[in-house]
Design an enzyme around this catalytic site. Structure first.
Site, PDB file in Angstrom:
ATOM      1  N   ARG A 106     135.951 140.695 -20.501  1.00  0.00           N
ATOM      2  CA  ARG A 106     136.556 140.353 -19.310  1.00  0.00           C
ATOM      3  C   ARG A 106     135.955 141.094 -18.228  1.00  0.00           C
ATOM      4  NH1 ARG A 106     142.920 141.229 -19.461  1.00  0.00           N
ATOM      5  NH2 ARG A 106     142.367 143.434 -18.948  1.00  0.00           N
ATOM      6  N   LYS A 156     139.297 141.518 -12.825  1.00  0.00           N
ATOM      7  CA  LYS A 156     140.184 142.522 -12.524  1.00  0.00           C
ATOM      8  C   LYS A 156     139.273 143.325 -11.588  1.00  0.00           C
ATOM      9  CE  LYS A 156     143.231 145.042 -15.585  1.00  0.00           C
ATOM     10  NZ  LYS A 156     144.424 144.505 -15.317  1.00  0.00           N
TER      11      LYS A 156
HETATM   12  C1  LIG Z   1     145.481 143.915 -16.000  1.00  0.00           C
HETATM   13  C2  LIG Z   1     146.125 142.717 -15.628  1.00  0.00           C
HETATM   14  C3  LIG Z   1     147.389 141.928 -16.342  1.00  0.00           C
HETATM   15  C4  LIG Z   1     147.572 142.625 -17.698  1.00  0.00           C
HETATM   16  O1  LIG Z   1     146.570 142.132 -18.646  1.00  0.00           O
HETATM   17  P1  LIG Z   1     146.331 143.148 -20.049  1.00  0.00           P
HETATM   18  O2  LIG Z   1     144.844 142.632 -20.434  1.00  0.00           O
HETATM   19  O3  LIG Z   1     147.672 142.536 -20.863  1.00  0.00           O
HETATM   20  O4  LIG Z   1     146.479 144.508 -19.821  1.00  0.00           O
HETATM   21  C5  LIG Z   1     148.036 140.992 -15.782  1.00  0.00           C
HETATM   22  N1  LIG Z   1     147.931 140.955 -14.474  1.00  0.00           N
HETATM   23  C6  LIG Z   1     147.086 141.516 -13.808  1.00  0.00           C
HETATM   24  C7  LIG Z   1     146.850 140.955 -12.082  1.00  0.00           C
HETATM   25  C8  LIG Z   1     146.301 142.484 -14.197  1.00  0.00           C
HETATM   26  O5  LIG Z   1     145.475 143.313 -13.184  1.00  0.00           O
END
Ligand SMILES: *Cc1c(COP(=O)(O)O)cnc(C)c1O
Length: 343
Positions: free
Chosen positions: A82, A184
């Site tokens: 990711r 992210k």
């Molecule tokens: C990090 C994040 C999540 C959760 O992702 P995980 O991989 O399950 O920790 C969900 N929504 C947003 C906007 C995020 O930044």
């Protein structure tokens, strides 16, 4: 090795400085070998790309102690890939996936005394991130980058059980269609701060964002994906029309657990705000809390209450939570490749 003198069950979700962190520099078109360092400070040009135009991305995962005493991480390969996707979208040089995994192992091993013991509910939160480092004044990507990983122990997300929360339908949008909602990047959070402060002032725990184009469909919250349980006890997972939901690793794992461990039907589809009153349970999912149960959604004064109520997790949510955390903690056999043993 001796554990740090920390009251593990009473630390919150804050930053505690630990002993070592990992740093790698990107310059002249390549990443250097990287080092572990005790230096927790960064010296930057006043004109650094990250400071001027917010060129930064991050990941979040945790290391924890299983019942049999191993220190492990959960599906870190998915964080690695990711982060590559996030880098490409932000015109940054991807940090190689195998090096991402190696850097995490190195930092966790160097801070083993900060890994909370089994049963404390606390975990070691791992934060890999990358940012544009050199001076950038005309709008363009930086040429030099820094990749870092630090760890910090965080307390149990739910003290004394997971009480359902109340969330609101936000009047703000989280991500424009076909924009950066599915990566992210820090910028997605910068723009959400006003919305979350507003929601907190009004007494809500989180914002539920609708699709920005039509404000009809449920997307996700500021930092967690959403799951529902329908009247037949099956899992319903909102899909985005414009690819603006962050692909949560917790949510993807819950979907697999629902299908293969609990034999539930899983419907990944578009979900409208209008239909959620018919659902029985709702939860928010992400690395920090795994699943936070939602008791009520407030849509501009109209209350949508779920059958599971305001006292405890709904029964299906609870099963999903217990199974996934059981897999993570080593009570339940994990699918191949899910648990990555560090020590
Ligand atoms: C990090 C994040 C999540 C959760 O992702 P995980 O991989 O399950 O920790 C969900 N929504 C947003 C906007 C995020 O930044």
């Amino acid at each position: 090795m001796s554990k740090k003198d920390i009251d593990w069950s009473n630390i919150g979700f804050g930053y505690i400085v630990t002993d070592k962190r990992y740093v790698s520099e990107y310059k002249d078109g390549k990443w250097d070998d990287g080092i572990l360092t005790e230096d927790d400070k960064i010296v930057l040009s006043e004109c650094a790309g990250v400071l001027q135009y917010s060129q930064s991305i991050f990941e979040g995962l945790k290391a924890y102690t299983t019942e049999d005493g191993h220190v492990v991480t959960f599906r870190p390969n998915l964080n690695a890939s990711r982060m590559v996707d996030s880098a490409l979208r932000m015109e940054m040089p991807p940090f190689p996936e195998e090096r991402f995994l190696d850097s995490i192992e190195k930092v966790v091993r160097a801070n083993l005394d900060y890994v909370p013991p089994y049963g404390s509910g606390a975990t070691l939160y791992i934060r890999p991130y990358m940012f544009g480092k050199n001076a950038v004044i005309g709008v363009k990507p930086a040429d030099e980058y820094q990749y870092r990983v630090f760890v910090t122990p965080v307390g149990p997300y739910f003290k004394g059980g997971a009480k359902p929360i109340v969330v609101k339908i936000s009047d703000f949008d989280r991500a424009a269609p076909r924009d950066t909602g599915n990566i992210k990047a820090g910028l997605n959070y910068a723009m959400s701060l006003h919305a979350i402060v507003t929601a907190h002032k009004e007494g809500f725990a989180e914002n539920v964002y609708l699709d920005a184009a039509t404000r009809t469909y449920i997307e996700e919250t500021g930092g967690a994906n959403i799951i529902f349980v329908d009247a037949d006890g099956n899992l319903v997972v909102p899909k985005s029309h414009s690819d603006s939901i962050l692909p949560s690793i917790t949510r993807r794992s819950i979907v697999e657990v629902a299908k293969t461990y609990l034999g539930l039907k899983v419907d990944e589809r578009y979900v409208t705000l209008d239909e959620i009153g018919a659902f029985k349970e709702m939860g928010l999912c992400g690395t920090a809390a795994v699943i936070s149960p939602v008791g009520k959604v407030n849509d501009h004064g109209r209350e949508i209450c779920f059958e599971s109520g305001m006292e405890e997790m709904g029964p299906v949510t609870k099963k999903l939570y217990d199974t996934l955390t059981g897999i993570q903690m080593g009570h339940i056999e994990a699918p191949k490749g899910w648990i990555h043993v560090i020590e």
